[in-house]
Design an enzyme around this catalytic site. Structure first.
Site, short mmCIF file in Angstrom:
data_model
loop_
_atom_site.label_atom_id
_atom_site.label_comp_id
_atom_site.label_asym_id
_atom_site.label_seq_id
_atom_site.Cartn_x
_atom_site.Cartn_y
_atom_site.Cartn_z
N PHE A 150 -0.93 2.58 8.08
CA PHE A 150 -1.76 1.50 8.63
C PHE A 150 -0.97 0.21 8.86
O PHE A 150 -1.39 -0.63 9.64
CB PHE A 150 -2.94 1.20 7.67
CG PHE A 150 -2.56 0.35 6.49
CD1 PHE A 150 -2.50 -1.04 6.61
CD2 PHE A 150 -2.22 0.92 5.26
CE1 PHE A 150 -2.12 -1.84 5.52
CE2 PHE A 150 -1.85 0.13 4.19
CZ PHE A 150 -1.79 -1.25 4.32
N CYS A 282 6.73 -2.30 4.02
CA CYS A 282 7.58 -1.43 3.19
C CYS A 282 8.90 -2.12 2.88
O CYS A 282 9.63 -1.68 2.00
CB CYS A 282 7.83 -0.11 3.89
SG CYS A 282 8.82 -0.31 5.36
N GLU A 382 4.42 0.40 -6.60
CA GLU A 382 4.49 -0.37 -5.36
C GLU A 382 3.15 -1.11 -5.24
O GLU A 382 2.09 -0.47 -5.15
CB GLU A 382 4.67 0.57 -4.15
CG GLU A 382 4.74 -0.18 -2.84
CD GLU A 382 4.80 0.73 -1.61
OE1 GLU A 382 4.17 1.80 -1.62
OE2 GLU A 382 5.46 0.34 -0.64
#
Ligand code: NAD
Length: 498
Positions: A150, A282, A382
């Site tokens: 996404f 990321c 994360e």
């Protein structure tokens, strides 16, 4: 009623027969802006069959014509840059500037794909034996699949299909079900640029649709970008079914700060790299490792971080937008609470954040922790939110050990004025993308996106020369020609090997 997104199958935009629909929401308001179907088994079959058929014709299209398609596409993407960014901003919540950046990084890949002829050059050696030559040719694979996350609904699909298709493959894109409007618009523009029917297909859905594609016998290669668990599943399943797979997964990126670094640069770069896009990148920096006396800058970092405020994408003063979903927000809030319970010092707590006029948005304010240890959930997980954790070490060597012990290896950076420290860091660090005084070192498309360790499963990385290798096979031809006319006898020299 929100509209149901069509799927692109065999060159037609078709309404799905699926009754199972996924709500696509505006993350600042929870308004349902569209519905995405979960492609049925028949629709998946139809897309694969069309991609297989289209491949037979598309691979014969001269490379320069395939390159020209990419030139036209790049031009159209630029013409529609603002429109794409608006669609993207509404469905992701990203600020308009950030949404434009997302689109722009994708345009750069389309631009790169226009150079496909030189990227597909093989190798030749004449006279490998007397009057025998060997040449290697680069040929496309067939039907390739892309499964995207996404957080970059323009950039990441564009990492994949322009290069795969420029190489002569056909491509099936299964974008994230959380923001599929942008990928649909990207595909419409690709058709407008002149892509023949069947060269690109777009199917919607989630896990079941991905699983069907992973095991389909006609699929040759799979590009995946997403979370670690799903990345491992995609890599295992795809390779078990004897497919070529590249799977880009989660990350935990450290910025190492030496005491000789320029303090103001460090602080301003940390703000953008940790909270930009609400930390949903990321390559976001989620761990700041302060070496020696640089730890004294943490209080000033907290003061400046407190001035960042999230807001609606149309608010030009907003530093970043909401998280993608209420579930994503809950997950981040849980990690913040867990961090406090585990004894980390919370210098800035964004868990109560609200934004005027948008009471239902998935807001999380900038959050900063100090005194975090490697055992804490805050360090191990994360977070994927605007949360930065600060750690302190005494030497550069200790910082390198800390980063190298992380299971992830997507990106890292060092801030310093010392060339020697930088040289040592870039050599010793076990991370695939390194920035020296550059916080988020995402390479441009003529390089490749080279995450390591738990951030990547596979061999050949995204875009650049590596993606061309990923989407092609090498054929090596050794040839000798007989000529009826006798050759003028040339010197027949024999080398005596001793
Ligand atoms: P995700 O793994 O939930 O979803 C990615 C894709 O996989 C989507 O298309 C989704 O429909 C599909 N999917 C979800 N669950 C599945 C399952 N069980 N089986 C098969 N397919 C499934 O990821 P996300 O939340 O959309 O994206 C965020 C993640 O992506 C973060 O972990 C981030 O670090 C990572 N990411 C990595 C990179 C990189 O280059 N390494 C780049 C961007 C994002």
């Amino acid at each position: 009623m929100p509209h149901t997104l069509p799927q692109l199958i065999d060159g037609q935009w078709l309404q799905s027969q699926a009754t199972d629909l996924i709500e696509v929401t505006d993350p600042a308001t929870q308004e349902v802006i569209a519905l995405a179907p979960k492609a049925t088994a028949e629709e998946i079959e139809a897309a694969v069959a069309s991609a297989q058929k289209a491949f037979l014709a598309w691979r014969e299209v001269p490379v320069s014509e395939r390159a020209r398609l990419m030139l036209r596409y790049q031009h159209l993407l630029k013409e529609h840059h603002d429109e794409l960014a608006e669609i993207l901003a509404q469905e992701t919540g990203k600020t308009f500037a950030d949404a434009k950046g997302d689109v722009w990084r994708g345009i750069e890949v389309a631009e790169h794909a226009a150079n496909i002829a030189s990227l597909m050059m093989g190798e030749t050696v004449e006279n490998v034996a007397r009057e025998i030559d060997t040449a290697s040719w680069i040929q496309p694979l067939g039907v390739c699949v892309g499964i995207t996350p996404f957080n970059f609904p323009a950039m990441i699909p564009l990492w994949m299909f322009p290069l795969a298709i420029a190489c002569g493959n056909t491509f099936i894109l299964k974008p994230s079900e959380q923001d599929p409007l942008t990928p649909n618009r990207l595909a419409e523009l690709f058709i407008e640029a002149g892509a023949p029917a069947g060269v690109l297909q777009v199917l919607h859905g989630g896990r079941e649709q991905v699983d069907a594609l992973l095991v389909h016998p006609a699929v040759r290669a799979i590009s995946f970008v997403g979370s670690v668990n799903v990345g491992q599943h995609v890599y295992r399943t795809g390779t078990q079914h004897l497919k070529r797979v590249q799977a880009f997964a989660g990350a935990k990126n450290h910025m190492v700060i030496m005491p000789d670094a320029p303090k103001d640069q460090v602080i301003s770069n940390l703000l953008g790299a940790s909270c930009g896009a609400a930390g949903q990148r990321c390559m976001a920096i989620s761990v700041a490792v302060f070496v020696g006396e640089s730890k004294q800058w943490i209080d000033e970092l907290a003061e400046q971080m407190a001035t960042l405020r999230p807001g609606h994408w149309q608010d030009s003063g907003a530093a970043y937008g909401p998280l993608i979903s209420p579930q994503a927000r809950q997950r981040v809030l849980h990690l913040i609470e867990q961090g406090k319970a585990e004894g980390a010092e919370c210098l800035l707590d964004g868990s109560q954040c609200t934004v005027e006029g948008y009471p239902h948005g998935n807001w999380v304010g900038p959050t900063l922790f100090r005194g975090v240890t490697t055992e804490m959930g805050l360090y191990r997980e994360e977070i994927f939110g605007p949360v930065l954790v600060c750690m302190q070490v005494d030497t550069l060597e200790e910082a390198i050990e800390l980063v190298n012990a992380s299971p992830y290896g997507n990106g890292t950076s060092l801030f310093t004025r010392s060339g020697g420290a930088a040289r040592h860091f870039q050599h010793a660090i076990e991370v695939g993308q390194v920035g020296i005084n550059v916080p988020i070192p995402v390479p441009l498309p003529f390089f490749s996106f080279t995450g390591w360790k738990g951030s990547f499963y596979g061999d050949l990385h995204a875009y650049g020369k590596q993606a061309v290798r990923f989407y092609t096979e090498t054929k090596t031809v050794t040839s000798r020609w007989f000529d009826d006319t006798p050759l003028e006898a040339g010197p027949n020299m024999t080398i005596q090997l001793k």
